[in-house]
Design an enzyme around this catalytic site. Sequence first.
Site, PDB file in Angstrom:
ATOM      1  N   ASP A   1       0.528   5.122   1.720  1.00 26.89           N
ATOM      2  CA  ASP A   1      -0.226   5.688   2.831  1.00 26.89           C
ATOM      3  C   ASP A   1      -1.255   6.727   2.381  1.00 26.89           C
ATOM      4  O   ASP A   1      -0.934   7.671   1.645  1.00 26.89           O
ATOM      5  CB  ASP A   1       0.717   6.357   3.845  1.00 26.89           C
ATOM      6  CG  ASP A   1       1.553   5.350   4.617  1.00 26.89           C
ATOM      7  OD1 ASP A   1       1.104   4.203   4.775  1.00 26.89           O
ATOM      8  OD2 ASP A   1       2.656   5.729   5.065  1.00 26.89           O
TER       9      ASP A   1
ATOM     10  N   HIS B   1       4.675   0.047   0.349  1.00 28.27           N
ATOM     11  CA  HIS B   1       5.399  -0.722   1.365  1.00 28.27           C
ATOM     12  C   HIS B   1       4.492  -1.788   1.965  1.00 28.27           C
ATOM     13  O   HIS B   1       3.272  -1.751   1.801  1.00 28.27           O
ATOM     14  CB  HIS B   1       6.000   0.184   2.452  1.00 28.27           C
ATOM     15  CG  HIS B   1       5.010   1.052   3.156  1.00 28.27           C
ATOM     16  ND1 HIS B   1       4.455   2.175   2.584  1.00 28.27           N
ATOM     17  CD2 HIS B   1       4.454   0.971   4.397  1.00 28.27           C
ATOM     18  CE1 HIS B   1       3.634   2.763   3.432  1.00 28.27           C
ATOM     19  NE2 HIS B   1       3.598   2.039   4.530  1.00 28.27           N
TER      20      HIS B   1
ATOM     21  N   HIS C   1       0.825  -1.202   0.000  1.00 25.73           N
ATOM     22  CA  HIS C   1       0.000   0.000   0.000  1.00 25.73           C
ATOM     23  C   HIS C   1       0.862   1.255   0.000  1.00 25.73           C
ATOM     24  O   HIS C   1       2.046   1.225   0.339  1.00 25.73           O
ATOM     25  CB  HIS C   1      -0.922   0.029   1.225  1.00 25.73           C
ATOM     26  CG  HIS C   1      -0.185   0.199   2.527  1.00 25.73           C
ATOM     27  ND1 HIS C   1       0.558  -0.810   3.091  1.00 25.73           N
ATOM     28  CD2 HIS C   1      -0.060   1.275   3.350  1.00 25.73           C
ATOM     29  CE1 HIS C   1       1.103  -0.376   4.222  1.00 25.73           C
ATOM     30  NE2 HIS C   1       0.746   0.894   4.395  1.00 25.73           N
TER      31      HIS C   1
END
Length: 274
Positions: free
Chosen positions: A98, A250, A96
């Site tokens: 953020d 990440h 994903h």
Amino acid sequence: MEIRRLTGVIGAELLDIDISRNLGADEVAAIRRALLDHQVIFFRDQDLTPEKHIAFAQCFGEISMTPVYHTLPDYPQIMPVVKEPTDKDVIGDTWHTDETYHPTPPLGSILYGREVPEVGGDTLWCNLYRAYDTLSDALKRQLEGMRAVHSNNFLSANSQARNATRSTKLREDVGVIDSVHPVVRTHEETGRKCLFVNHPFTYAFEGMTREESLPLLQYLYQHSAKPENTCRFRWRKGSMAFWDNRCTMHYAINDYPGERRAMHRITIQGSVPR
């Protein structure tokens, strides 16, 4: 300050620098240059109070507050990322970027390790510049000009169930937050193009149903996270990761059952993706 690359395509450790002290303008510029060059940078053996963590983040921009997670009562700029020994799950356990459901997703995130397991709990990052660069020319042409709807519904619709197995708690009073962003983003500092879609938050292409969108979205997720696009970081107490949220995804690995891991995260205010 020595820069030691982790892989040939993403990630570098910055050695021989103490970020707890007041940094000079040249040092801040050098750190920012390293972030732009390597997409995610790492520091070891840092001794940071919450105040010093905040001060470091403010060198790179205004701090943004997470709209969906609870923060520290005394430091609302800091989001605790904690897994207790009795927790089944962790947050971030899928590839994903953020808060892309926000109209202005974070420029970057700064994660500091306060307590880490002896083994396990690594984090992976992938390079979304390279993900775009390695697409076929035909697919690049198809994606150019396309936009996608990003939503926090993945979190908010399941907040109670997620909170039941995680110590990092979602707020349960947050409604749906939707934003529309380009599928191919142009980084405002480097001018490079990168993919800007991710599994939990990209709901569908604009003007298309989710069912119509998913086959291509799934391909883009898998293409982005190929091993040759990634680096892996092994945490130690006092380690810090600073990643460019505009051009990376990440993944937090949940492989330390029965052990505690406690991190502090600060995000830096971003701009509207173009």
